[in-house]
Write an enzyme that holds these catalytic residues in place. Structure first.
Site, PDB file in Angstrom:
ATOM      1  CG  HIS A  17      -1.891   1.139   1.174  1.00 44.91           C
ATOM      2  ND1 HIS A  17      -2.771   1.329   0.129  1.00 44.91           N
ATOM      3  CD2 HIS A  17      -2.070   2.176   2.022  1.00 44.91           C
ATOM      4  CE1 HIS A  17      -3.450   2.432   0.355  1.00 44.91           C
ATOM      5  NE2 HIS A  17      -3.050   2.965   1.492  1.00 44.91           N
ATOM      6  CG  HIS A  66      -3.601   6.571   2.265  1.00 38.65           C
ATOM      7  ND1 HIS A  66      -3.791   5.282   2.673  1.00 38.65           N
ATOM      8  CD2 HIS A  66      -4.449   7.325   3.026  1.00 38.65           C
ATOM      9  CE1 HIS A  66      -4.696   5.240   3.638  1.00 38.65           C
ATOM     10  NE2 HIS A  66      -5.101   6.455   3.880  1.00 38.65           N
ATOM     11  CB  CYS A 110      -2.613   3.188  -3.146  1.00 35.91           C
ATOM     12  SG  CYS A 110      -1.930   1.520  -3.194  1.00 35.91           S
TER      13      CYS A 110
END
Ligand SMILES: [Zn+2]
Length: 193
Positions: A31, A43, A138
């Site tokens: 991530h 994010h 992401c």
């Protein structure tokens, strides 16, 4: 899946404007986000929804709901118990070819103040478009803040892994579909890349 596994550069504490990432699900995927200073990260969350909100974080107030939107959270919420790593920019092509995809990029980063203002602008406008695992994830968000254009090498790595399956290349397509299904299943259960 046959990706190169060379180690990233030596761990260091992130500086404002750094692209940071951490492993999820024991390294199945990562991530990504932009560290903006003061222990905060911007994010793009995954699109999966949890069954219910978790108690709000005492530090940043985040309820950790995956809603496919851009969020500003504390670094502890971002890391979520995993190991923080820093994404490298301006690596040489030989190094890039050896490293795991989704950990570095041959392109150069903008100056930190421009990276932070890009991330902040996307946050305020929620202007990065709907989350999509393959085309708007992401890593795309973080690379776009860093360089001005969006790429996701993590996805490329998964595709390369399928292409390079050698004798199993004929089943490559079904492996890729299976990998996608597994990832999608995970993302529906909790967080996602
Ligand atoms: Zn938090």
């Amino acid at each position: 899946m046959g990706q190169p596994q060379s180690k990233p550069s030596k761990p260091r504490f992130p500086q404002p404007g750094d692209h940071i990432y951490c492993e999820r699900k024991g390294g199945l995927y990562d991530h990504h986000g932009i560290y903006v200073g003061d222990d905060m990260v911007i994010h793009l969350r995954g699109a999966a929804k949890k069954l219910g909100e978790l108690p709000a974080c005492h530090k940043c107030g985040d309820k950790r709901v995956e809603n496919g939107e851009i969020a500003k959270v504390c670094i502890d919420c971002f890391i979520d118990g995993d190991t923080l790593q820093i994404y490298d920019y301006g690596v040489t092509y030989p190094e890039f070819s050896k490293r795991k995809r989704g950990t570095c990029c041959p392109r150069y980063s903008r100056p930190p103040d421009l990276v932070i203002s890009a991330a902040t602008d996307f946050l305020e406008r929620n202007g990065f478009g709907p989350y999509d695992m393959f085309t708007n994830n992401c890593e795309h968000f973080a690379v776009c803040c860093k360089t001005g254009s969006a790429d996701s090498y993590q996805i490329e790595g998964h595709i390369e892994g399928v292409i390079h399956t050698g004798p199993f290349a004929m089943v490559g397509a079904s492996v890729f579909v299976a990998a996608y299904s597994i990832s999608k299943g995970i993302s529906q259960k909790s967080s996602s890349w």
